[in-house]
Design a protein around this motif. Structure first.
Motif, PDB file in Angstrom:
ATOM      1  N   ASN A 117      -6.175  12.767  -2.134  1.00 50.74           N
ATOM      2  CA  ASN A 117      -6.373  13.818  -1.085  1.00 50.74           C
ATOM      3  C   ASN A 117      -5.169  13.504  -0.006  1.00 50.74           C
ATOM      4  O   ASN A 117      -4.542  14.420   0.598  1.00 50.74           O
ATOM      5  CB  ASN A 117      -7.714  13.804  -0.457  1.00 50.74           C
ATOM      6  CG  ASN A 117      -8.492  14.294  -1.309  1.00 50.74           C
ATOM      7  OD1 ASN A 117      -8.425  14.939  -2.789  1.00 50.74           O
ATOM      8  ND2 ASN A 117      -9.857  14.162  -1.241  1.00 50.74           N
ATOM      9  N   MET A 118      -5.089  12.261   0.392  1.00 52.36           N
ATOM     10  CA  MET A 118      -3.998  11.790   1.479  1.00 52.36           C
ATOM     11  C   MET A 118      -2.608  12.402   1.118  1.00 52.36           C
ATOM     12  O   MET A 118      -2.077  12.963   2.031  1.00 52.36           O
ATOM     13  CB  MET A 118      -4.367  10.493   1.700  1.00 52.36           C
ATOM     14  CG  MET A 118      -3.353   9.810   2.858  1.00 52.36           C
ATOM     15  SD  MET A 118      -1.634   9.051   2.142  1.00 52.36           S
ATOM     16  CE  MET A 118      -2.410   8.049   1.074  1.00 52.36           C
ATOM     17  N   TRP A 119      -2.376  11.981  -0.107  1.00 55.33           N
ATOM     18  CA  TRP A 119      -0.829  12.313  -0.474  1.00 55.33           C
ATOM     19  C   TRP A 119      -0.871  13.904  -0.405  1.00 55.33           C
ATOM     20  O   TRP A 119       0.099  14.426  -0.228  1.00 55.33           O
ATOM     21  CB  TRP A 119      -0.535  11.748  -1.678  1.00 55.33           C
ATOM     22  CG  TRP A 119       0.030  10.344  -1.612  1.00 55.33           C
ATOM     23  CD1 TRP A 119      -1.062   9.173  -1.912  1.00 55.33           C
ATOM     24  CD2 TRP A 119       1.166   9.838  -1.304  1.00 55.33           C
ATOM     25  NE1 TRP A 119      -0.045   8.050  -1.578  1.00 55.33           N
ATOM     26  CE2 TRP A 119       1.046   8.274  -1.225  1.00 55.33           C
ATOM     27  CE3 TRP A 119       2.365  10.153  -1.070  1.00 55.33           C
ATOM     28  CZ2 TRP A 119       2.296   7.634  -1.249  1.00 55.33           C
ATOM     29  CZ3 TRP A 119       3.237   9.463  -0.573  1.00 55.33           C
ATOM     30  CH2 TRP A 119       3.392   8.183  -0.519  1.00 55.33           C
TER      31      TRP A 119
ATOM     32  N   GLN B 291       6.075  10.776   4.648  1.00 50.85           N
ATOM     33  CA  GLN B 291       7.216   9.934   4.355  1.00 50.85           C
ATOM     34  C   GLN B 291       7.221   8.547   3.960  1.00 50.85           C
ATOM     35  O   GLN B 291       8.074   8.042   3.388  1.00 50.85           O
ATOM     36  CB  GLN B 291       8.257  10.406   5.426  1.00 50.85           C
ATOM     37  CG  GLN B 291       8.669  11.777   5.805  1.00 50.85           C
ATOM     38  CD  GLN B 291       9.350  11.870   6.785  1.00 50.85           C
ATOM     39  OE1 GLN B 291       9.157  11.781   8.132  1.00 50.85           O
ATOM     40  NE2 GLN B 291      10.526  12.455   6.558  1.00 50.85           N
ATOM     41  N   LEU B 292       5.883   7.898   4.351  1.00 50.95           N
ATOM     42  CA  LEU B 292       5.719   6.649   4.204  1.00 50.95           C
ATOM     43  C   LEU B 292       4.351   6.195   4.467  1.00 50.95           C
ATOM     44  O   LEU B 292       3.596   6.798   5.262  1.00 50.95           O
ATOM     45  CB  LEU B 292       6.413   5.762   5.492  1.00 50.95           C
ATOM     46  CG  LEU B 292       6.312   4.064   5.225  1.00 50.95           C
ATOM     47  CD1 LEU B 292       6.670   3.468   3.831  1.00 50.95           C
ATOM     48  CD2 LEU B 292       7.068   3.436   6.398  1.00 50.95           C
TER      49      LEU B 292
ATOM     50  N   TYR C  65      -3.470   0.178  -3.386  1.00 47.07           N
ATOM     51  CA  TYR C  65      -1.880  -0.055  -3.504  1.00 47.07           C
ATOM     52  C   TYR C  65      -1.539   0.488  -4.757  1.00 47.07           C
ATOM     53  O   TYR C  65      -0.594   1.229  -4.723  1.00 47.07           O
ATOM     54  CB  TYR C  65      -1.701  -1.520  -3.180  1.00 47.07           C
ATOM     55  CG  TYR C  65      -0.118  -1.582  -3.063  1.00 47.07           C
ATOM     56  CD1 TYR C  65       0.884  -0.711  -2.449  1.00 47.07           C
ATOM     57  CD2 TYR C  65       0.401  -3.156  -3.240  1.00 47.07           C
ATOM     58  CE1 TYR C  65       2.044  -1.201  -2.309  1.00 47.07           C
ATOM     59  CE2 TYR C  65       1.648  -3.223  -3.025  1.00 47.07           C
ATOM     60  CZ  TYR C  65       2.332  -2.357  -2.306  1.00 47.07           C
ATOM     61  OH  TYR C  65       3.925  -2.448  -2.271  1.00 47.07           O
ATOM     62  N   PHE C  66      -2.203  -0.036  -5.933  1.00 47.58           N
ATOM     63  CA  PHE C  66      -1.905   0.587  -7.227  1.00 47.58           C
ATOM     64  C   PHE C  66      -1.945   2.121  -7.203  1.00 47.58           C
ATOM     65  O   PHE C  66      -1.035   2.936  -7.759  1.00 47.58           O
ATOM     66  CB  PHE C  66      -2.500   0.031  -8.241  1.00 47.58           C
ATOM     67  CG  PHE C  66      -1.904   0.354  -9.569  1.00 47.58           C
ATOM     68  CD1 PHE C  66      -0.938  -0.445  -9.972  1.00 47.58           C
ATOM     69  CD2 PHE C  66      -2.498   1.393 -10.257  1.00 47.58           C
ATOM     70  CE1 PHE C  66      -0.381  -0.136 -11.326  1.00 47.58           C
ATOM     71  CE2 PHE C  66      -1.911   1.520 -11.856  1.00 47.58           C
ATOM     72  CZ  PHE C  66      -0.847   0.933 -12.346  1.00 47.58           C
TER      73      PHE C  66
ATOM     74  N   ILE D   4       1.573   7.269  -7.154  1.00 48.16           N
ATOM     75  CA  ILE D   4       2.150   8.636  -6.815  1.00 48.16           C
ATOM     76  C   ILE D   4       3.202   8.879  -6.392  1.00 48.16           C
ATOM     77  O   ILE D   4       4.248   9.504  -6.392  1.00 48.16           O
ATOM     78  CB  ILE D   4       0.955   9.114  -5.723  1.00 48.16           C
ATOM     79  CG1 ILE D   4      -0.605   9.156  -6.399  1.00 48.16           C
ATOM     80  CG2 ILE D   4       1.352  10.362  -5.171  1.00 48.16           C
ATOM     81  CD1 ILE D   4      -1.755   9.578  -5.305  1.00 48.16           C
ATOM     82  N   ASN D   5       3.800   7.567  -5.628  1.00 50.70           N
ATOM     83  CA  ASN D   5       5.167   7.545  -4.902  1.00 50.70           C
ATOM     84  C   ASN D   5       5.526   6.076  -4.631  1.00 50.70           C
ATOM     85  O   ASN D   5       4.998   5.474  -3.459  1.00 50.70           O
ATOM     86  CB  ASN D   5       5.156   8.351  -3.704  1.00 50.70           C
ATOM     87  CG  ASN D   5       6.535   8.365  -3.242  1.00 50.70           C
ATOM     88  OD1 ASN D   5       7.371   7.641  -3.366  1.00 50.70           O
ATOM     89  ND2 ASN D   5       6.823   9.672  -2.670  1.00 50.70           N
ATOM     90  N   LYS D   6       5.873   5.458  -5.485  1.00 53.16           N
ATOM     91  CA  LYS D   6       6.496   3.838  -5.358  1.00 53.16           C
ATOM     92  C   LYS D   6       7.820   3.649  -4.263  1.00 53.16           C
ATOM     93  O   LYS D   6       7.688   2.861  -3.897  1.00 53.16           O
ATOM     94  CB  LYS D   6       6.654   3.134  -6.529  1.00 53.16           C
ATOM     95  CG  LYS D   6       8.039   3.766  -7.407  1.00 53.16           C
ATOM     96  CD  LYS D   6       7.892   2.824  -8.676  1.00 53.16           C
ATOM     97  CE  LYS D   6       9.089   3.253  -9.378  1.00 53.16           C
ATOM     98  NZ  LYS D   6       9.378   2.525 -10.621  1.00 53.16           N
ATOM     99  N   SER D   7       8.462   4.742  -3.991  1.00 49.12           N
ATOM    100  CA  SER D   7       9.479   5.002  -3.047  1.00 49.12           C
ATOM    101  C   SER D   7       8.874   4.569  -1.516  1.00 49.12           C
ATOM    102  O   SER D   7       9.897   4.605  -0.775  1.00 49.12           O
ATOM    103  CB  SER D   7      10.520   5.963  -3.102  1.00 49.12           C
ATOM    104  OG  SER D   7      10.871   5.962  -4.457  1.00 49.12           O
TER     105      SER D   7
END
Length: 196
Positions: A56-58, A64-65, A149-150, A155-158
């Protein structure tokens, strides 16, 4: 920028991660962070809540971070986690549950590493004039910290990182922890070229 700390669990009746995040929210990121908007949130130490919240957060904020923060009873410094794991979640959350199959994301790879250079972040903190030190770690501990964290890395490792902090006053106050977190964020934002 989403910045999240965890709520109470086990012997951590006052969770240093949330105290440090709240303190950072009061302090602000400073001029080095430019006009970055900081959103802070406390997350319960519950696997199902973390799983649902992360997605939900993403989707809602499109950050952006994302910097997840947790407390580690064995940490003595700001501990910058490089990677997270998909399996091995056999420790009970505060509801007495573990995830199905002790797995975070069904069908995902076993280990994911953040694209952010955590050693560079570590060096930035350690070369500052602040009285906090940092280390890099590759083992977030197979509990809710590793789990969230995983979840985010898939979702976005960058744009995802995780930082462990020691318990309050062992050796740092909430204010000192917040200062260490602020330095880490500035270094990450610079890497992502979100600030100069």
């Amino acid at each position: 920028l989403i910045f999240k700390g965890f709520g109470p669990f086990a012997m951590h009746v006052v969770n240093a991660s949330w105290e440090a995040v709240k303190e950072l929210s009061k302090m602000g990121l400073g001029k080095e962070a430019g006009n970055v908007k900081l959103i802070t949130e406390e997350i319960p130490v519950i696997y199902d809540a973390v799983r649902q919240y992360t997605v939900n957060m993403w989707n809602t904020h499109k950050p952006q971070l994302v910097v997840h923060v947790g407390v580690s009873g064995i940490a003595q410094e700001i501990t910058l986690e490089k990677q997270a794991h998909n399996h091995g979640y056999d420790k009970l959350d505060i509801c007495g549950c573990t995830p199905d199959g002790e797995c975070c994301v069904e069908g995902a790879e076993e280990c994911i590493e953040t694209c952010i250079d955590m050693q560079a972040v570590c060096d930035y903190i350690n070369q500052s004039d602040k009285k906090v030190t940092a280390v890099v770690s590759t083992d977030p501990g197979r509990y809710l910290c590793d789990f969230i964290y995983f979840s985010s890395l898939t979702i976005n490792k960058s744009r995802t990182t995780f930082i462990h902090v020691p318990p309050l006053d062992r050796p740092y106050s909430a204010r000192q922890l917040a200062e260490g977190l602020r330095l880490a964020i500035v270094a990450m934002l610079q890497q992502l070229k979100l600030v100069n």
